[in-house]
Scaffold this motif. Structure first.
Motif, PDB file in Angstrom:
ATOM      1  N   ASP A 152      38.629   0.352  -7.140  1.00 43.75           N
ATOM      2  CA  ASP A 152      39.161  -0.751  -7.948  1.00 43.75           C
ATOM      3  C   ASP A 152      38.381  -0.949  -9.239  1.00 43.75           C
ATOM      4  O   ASP A 152      38.861  -1.611 -10.170  1.00 43.75           O
ATOM      5  N   GLU A 199      32.836   1.547  -8.080  1.00 38.62           N
ATOM      6  CA  GLU A 199      32.812   0.512  -7.054  1.00 38.62           C
ATOM      7  C   GLU A 199      34.220   0.162  -6.593  1.00 38.62           C
ATOM      8  O   GLU A 199      35.161   0.166  -7.381  1.00 38.62           O
ATOM      9  N   ALA A 241      35.576  -2.543  -6.081  1.00 36.64           N
ATOM     10  CA  ALA A 241      35.715  -3.974  -6.334  1.00 36.64           C
ATOM     11  C   ALA A 241      36.034  -4.167  -7.808  1.00 36.64           C
ATOM     12  O   ALA A 241      35.570  -3.409  -8.664  1.00 36.64           O
TER      13      ALA A 241
END
Length: 225
Positions: free
Chosen positions: A124, A187, A189
């Motif tokens: 993401d 990552e 996130a």
């Protein structure tokens, strides 16, 4: 001076109808690129990302060159001048036409890319990075459009398009040197950092400013081009 909205709509619709088939092909190529990205494999990601950038650069160059540079070369302005249209109307139509013919494929590719990032195995962290890449393409398009509308030289218009698009490589290298951006890409996130927000906001605002300045300058001209 009032804008002749019906004539502007006709001119914009003319450009869209002339270019919609070619734009559909570009969108199809972009979908293929997104399919490669969605595989979430190193080789597929490289092919898909490279293909996607090429498609967006091609759309920007196609929109500007066919709507402005080719029109001048083929001297079709005489037909437009025969219509009840003022230089201001013509400027508004050309700006709107170019923004639409570029903006529709651009928006579709942005949304498609973000969806692929969020709903596949890709990290993401690519969400923010993708927006930064698209923001630069938008900025490069704005600069190229401003130059193409401001100068009658086909050479300078071509130079502006090629120059701004080629600079995407140094731009990507510069992003890779910012730890707050580089370290977040892998990552899983979605993290917004201050440098990323600053770069994104700067590019979007500069793009809007360039288009607004171009419209203001041409709106004051008493003659076409």
């Amino acid at each position: 001076m009032n804008l002749n909205i019906p004539v502007i709509r006709l001119l914009v619709a003319k450009d869209w109808q002339l270019f919609q088939k070619q734009l559909a092909i570009y969108v199809l190529a972009g979908v293929v690129a997104l399919c490669f990205l969605g595989l979430a494999k190193p080789w597929a990601f490289y092919v898909g990302s490279l293909m996607l950038i090429i498609v967006m650069v091609s759309v920007a160059c196609f929109s500007i060159s066919t709507s402005l540079m080719v029109e001048r070369k083929e001297k079709t302005l005489a037909f437009v001048m025969s219509l009840p249209v003022s230089p201001l109307d013509f400027t508004a139509a050309k700006l709107a036409g170019n923004i639409i013919t570029f903006g529709v494929p651009f928006a579709l590719m942005v949304l498609g890319t973000l969806a692929v990032v969020l709903f596949t195995q890709l990290p993401d962290g690519l969400f923010v990075y993708s927006l930064l890449v698209f923001a630069y393409i938008l900025f490069a398009f704005s600069i190229s459009l401003a130059v193409a509308m401001s100068v009658e030289s086909e050479g300078w218009g071509t130079f502006a398009m090629i120059g701004t698009m080629v600079l995407i490589n140094p731009y990507l290298m510069a992003l890779s040197m910012v730890p707050a951006i580089k370290d977040r890409i892998g990552e899983d996130a979605l993290v917004w950092t201050t440098p990323a927000l600053a770069i994104l906001a700067a590019l979007v605002l500069l793009s809007l400013a360039v288009v607004a300045a171009t419209a203001w300058v041409h709106a004051r001209k008493p003659a076409f081009y």
